[in-house]
Scaffold this motif. Sequence first.
Motif, PDB file in Angstrom:
ATOM      1  N   VAL A   1       5.602   4.456  -7.687  1.00  0.00           N
ATOM      2  CA  VAL A   1       4.481   3.968  -8.499  1.00  0.00           C
ATOM      3  C   VAL A   1       3.248   4.799  -8.164  1.00  0.00           C
ATOM      4  O   VAL A   1       3.189   5.439  -7.119  1.00  0.00           O
ATOM      5  N   PRO A   2       2.252   4.800  -9.047  1.00  0.00           N
ATOM      6  CA  PRO A   2       1.033   5.558  -8.736  1.00  0.00           C
ATOM      7  C   PRO A   2       0.277   4.926  -7.550  1.00  0.00           C
ATOM      8  O   PRO A   2       0.192   3.698  -7.467  1.00  0.00           O
ATOM      9  N   ALA A   3      -0.209   5.777  -6.689  1.00  0.00           N
ATOM     10  CA  ALA A   3      -0.962   5.296  -5.534  1.00  0.00           C
ATOM     11  C   ALA A   3      -2.168   4.469  -5.971  1.00  0.00           C
ATOM     12  O   ALA A   3      -2.574   3.518  -5.298  1.00  0.00           O
ATOM     13  N   SER A   4      -2.715   4.822  -7.128  1.00  0.00           N
ATOM     14  CA  SER A   4      -3.915   4.122  -7.598  1.00  0.00           C
ATOM     15  C   SER A   4      -3.643   2.658  -7.918  1.00  0.00           C
ATOM     16  O   SER A   4      -4.559   1.855  -8.009  1.00  0.00           O
ATOM     17  N   GLU A   5      -2.361   2.316  -8.076  1.00  0.00           N
ATOM     18  CA  GLU A   5      -2.018   0.910  -8.360  1.00  0.00           C
ATOM     19  C   GLU A   5      -1.786   0.097  -7.085  1.00  0.00           C
ATOM     20  O   GLU A   5      -1.530  -1.103  -7.154  1.00  0.00           O
ATOM     21  N   CYS A   6      -1.826   0.803  -5.930  1.00  0.00           N
ATOM     22  CA  CYS A   6      -1.546   0.109  -4.660  1.00  0.00           C
ATOM     23  C   CYS A   6      -2.843  -0.182  -3.913  1.00  0.00           C
ATOM     24  O   CYS A   6      -3.817   0.553  -4.028  1.00  0.00           O
ATOM     25  N   THR A   7      -2.827  -1.253  -3.157  1.00  0.00           N
ATOM     26  CA  THR A   7      -3.990  -1.579  -2.333  1.00  0.00           C
ATOM     27  C   THR A   7      -3.531  -1.765  -0.881  1.00  0.00           C
ATOM     28  O   THR A   7      -2.377  -2.122  -0.612  1.00  0.00           O
ATOM     29  N   ALA A   8      -4.485  -1.529   0.009  1.00  0.00           N
ATOM     30  CA  ALA A   8      -4.186  -1.694   1.436  1.00  0.00           C
ATOM     31  C   ALA A   8      -5.121  -2.756   2.001  1.00  0.00           C
ATOM     32  O   ALA A   8      -6.333  -2.708   1.789  1.00  0.00           O
ATOM     33  N   ARG A   9      -4.538  -3.733   2.694  1.00  0.00           N
ATOM     34  CA  ARG A   9      -5.337  -4.815   3.248  1.00  0.00           C
ATOM     35  C   ARG A   9      -4.610  -5.438   4.430  1.00  0.00           C
ATOM     36  O   ARG A   9      -3.400  -5.647   4.351  1.00  0.00           O
ATOM     37  N   MET A  10      -5.326  -5.723   5.484  1.00  0.00           N
ATOM     38  CA  MET A  10      -4.768  -6.421   6.646  1.00  0.00           C
ATOM     39  C   MET A  10      -3.450  -5.813   7.141  1.00  0.00           C
ATOM     40  O   MET A  10      -2.494  -6.524   7.448  1.00  0.00           O
ATOM     41  N   GLY A  11      -3.405  -4.486   7.182  1.00  0.00           N
ATOM     42  CA  GLY A  11      -2.222  -3.835   7.727  1.00  0.00           C
ATOM     43  C   GLY A  11      -1.015  -3.842   6.822  1.00  0.00           C
ATOM     44  O   GLY A  11       0.118  -3.728   7.288  1.00  0.00           O
ATOM     45  N   MET A  12      -1.275  -3.963   5.502  1.00  0.00           N
ATOM     46  CA  MET A  12      -0.174  -4.073   4.565  1.00  0.00           C
ATOM     47  C   MET A  12      -0.561  -3.354   3.267  1.00  0.00           C
ATOM     48  O   MET A  12      -1.685  -3.466   2.809  1.00  0.00           O
ATOM     49  N   VAL A  13       0.389  -2.619   2.688  1.00  0.00           N
ATOM     50  CA  VAL A  13       0.152  -2.013   1.373  1.00  0.00           C
ATOM     51  C   VAL A  13       0.869  -2.870   0.335  1.00  0.00           C
ATOM     52  O   VAL A  13       2.022  -3.255   0.513  1.00  0.00           O
TER      53      VAL A  13
END
Lengths: 156, 724
Positions: free
Chosen positions: B146-158
């Motif tokens: 998937v495009p990286a732009s659709e992923c988020t990183a938060r609290m040690g998790m993508v």
Amino acid sequence: MARLIINGTPRDIEVDPDTPLLWVIREQIGLTGTKYGCGVAACGACTIHIDGVATRSCALPVSAVEPDQQITTIEGLSPDSSHPVQQAWLALDVPQCGYCQAGMIMAAAGLLMQNPNPADEDINAEITNICRCGTYNRVRAAIKLAAKAGEATQRG
Amino acid sequence: MNAIISISRRSFIIGVASTAGGLSLGFNVPFIKPALAEGSETAPEINAWVVIRPDDTVVIRIARSEMGQGTLTGLAQLVAEELNCDWSKVTTEYPSPAQNLARDRVWGNFSTGGSRGIRESHEYVRIGGAVAREMLIAAAAAEWGVPASECTARMGMVTHAASDRATFYGQLAAAAARMTPPANVTLKDPKDWTIAGKPLPRLDTADKLNGSQVYGTDLKLPNMLNAAIRACPYFGGKVESFDAAAVAGMPGVRTVVQVDETAVAVVADTWWRAKTALDALPIVWDEGPNRQVTSASIAAMLEEGLGANDAFIGARQGDAGTALSAAGRTVTATYAYPYQNHATMEPMNATALYTPERCEVWVPTQNGEASLAAAAEAAGLPVQQCEVHKIHLGGGFGRRGNFQDYVRQAVSIAKQVPGTPVKLMWSREEDMLHGAYHPTTRCRLTGALDADGNLTALHMRISGQSILAAVRPEGMQNGMDPVVFQGLVLSGTEGTLGYTVDNLLVDHAMRNPPIPPGFWRGVNLNQNALYVECFMDELAHAAGVDPLAFRRKLMAKHPKHLAVLEAVAERIGWDNPPAAGVHRGLAQIMGFGSYVAAAAEVSVTDGQLRIHRIVAATDPGHVVNPAQVERQVEGSFVYGLSACIYGECTVNGGRMEQENFDSYEVLRMAEMPDVETIILPSGGFWGGVGEPTIAVAAPAVLNAIFAATGKRIRTLPLKNHDLA
């Protein structure tokens, strides 16, 4: 040969009787939590308990300790940092560099054993350890917090 | 400081310049595990700053040294903030100075002094965290297609919300380490911070509660020997002879060695036995050229400088000379500041292991790279064959940065017992006699008041010792030491004078006594704040104007200086009378990039001073951990008030007279006032925290003492004065 009971364990040690207790603890027993700061009992970094009494160990010859006296170092204050003084120290995040803190904690624990609810004047008189980073006000607050916790334990 | 070290240090600086443009990422050099750092060699290194273990533990690399000031926690917060990791899984380790050199100084400057730990590196460590975060996102996106732009990183998790997929950093780390780092990252606006900017507990507290924190003095290595040392107590003197045979048979003694020209060390199985033998060792000193030097002779030397014709100019506005001669009314006063010792609780120490091929040093140091340079020089080995393992410091305060005398000594001793590690520890006496002392200066201030009580001209003539001339001559500017004028200059971002005086001259007659000076927490800001802020109080008194009102009139063009001063005045209740018998004083200064002020409440009863309360304010621009800032400010008053009340090393017969805490007293619990800290970060700049508020401690208290007693104390320490 000297017999010492350190943190509940009897230890037979080959040592020159003039050696200060601090160096026996640090270099022969190998417990390095107790610190050298001045060697003239002026700073308190070397504070331990002998039969529950806070004592500066850097100017005390090992020969002055009786074989049946109980020596407690910072490592033996509690098995898991659960002593009320250690817990209060943790709660208030007291240490900075930390070098003087073992002595501070032992001095505070000794004070609370003699005086479970010390007033400011008692703290001033008994806690004369030197801290150069400047933790004094948190040390004072932590002693009071530990005193409160001790009271609660006694009541509970 | 000798030439070889200066050259080495310069080459380090060149190294910095070559990588200053951005982060180096994607290295091939294997990471060598520091002896005392937690093992991370099997876990993937995302980049130089971040290692993530399969169990999601995040190891953040900290280049600056932790000495109690909390920089370890603050720097980790900055990396973690951008990394979007789980703070509860963060741990830290020190990269080693040799690794830094081998990796083109990827971690930048190791030097930890000048209150620079955070303000100088906040940007690149945040970039390090942000780059690592983007690489973790890219790894997850690639795995999921998937495009990286659709992923988020938060609290040690993508997370990829659209497909309802999520994975922890620990699972992504190996793939992320192989990703190409992004060329650009955008750093968060500090107002969006959730980890940085918060009063999080320190990361290094637990081990400091039960004796498990290993300091340099506690180090144990297989077959290690211990060394006690005595250097010639006379400044400029050296060893003439010593009788090693006299102590060779004493218990535990292995050898007695000369250390360079200046010192003798006994090496034994334990330190106590080494020290005992050293005390019994007959040593004859060549007392050198300074036996006639005393505190009085140094005072006379500085006194001459107060009236000398030649002086370096640090600040000039208008024509102070003419204005002062033409003035109807002038006020003059002379102040003096003594030598002081850092007196870190942990005495100087270093452990060295030397073989003809390699030299390793374990040392509590404020500057690992300076330690490495000193080790290489003392070992006579190329720097590539040397390594320094950094250990948390039991106090630094400037003693353990520029000065690596104990490292050179340890290596010199270890070289004489090759193959065996030797731990050198100084006694407290050695520490007191061989300091890198707070320099001594004097200052004559002359001010002109017009008929309305306005300050129309001011001349500050500083006479005394330059630190740079002695220890960092490459920092001198055409013979002038610019650092002498800390807090008194008219431009720049480090520390400008907070007053507009139409006719102003601040100049320095350099007078360098043969006593080694050093950077002592707060450096020259300490005495400069004392001089200018006590004299402002004198001028206000002479003008018959309230000290706050007097200052305000001069501070219209210095709103940040004024803001912190107003803040402490308001909090202490300046406009309302204090309790009976209690008196107040004020001071403000700018230093190390921050604006600071203090108000003190004191009483003097039968000559006995009691400091009841301090209110301090600081504007460091941004705040990374307000709890640590508060502690640094509070602690700075312990340091500053120790200096104010007790701090003095006196010279007699070419050596220091004070040898331990019984003659060099410091502030203890009973004298510690309440300290209230006001943090006023105004944004837009990054100032330092560890040092600046020290400088306002003494002037605020001395001004309060004047209010209480009418006595103007112009020389420190207070213990030499009768307040009755």
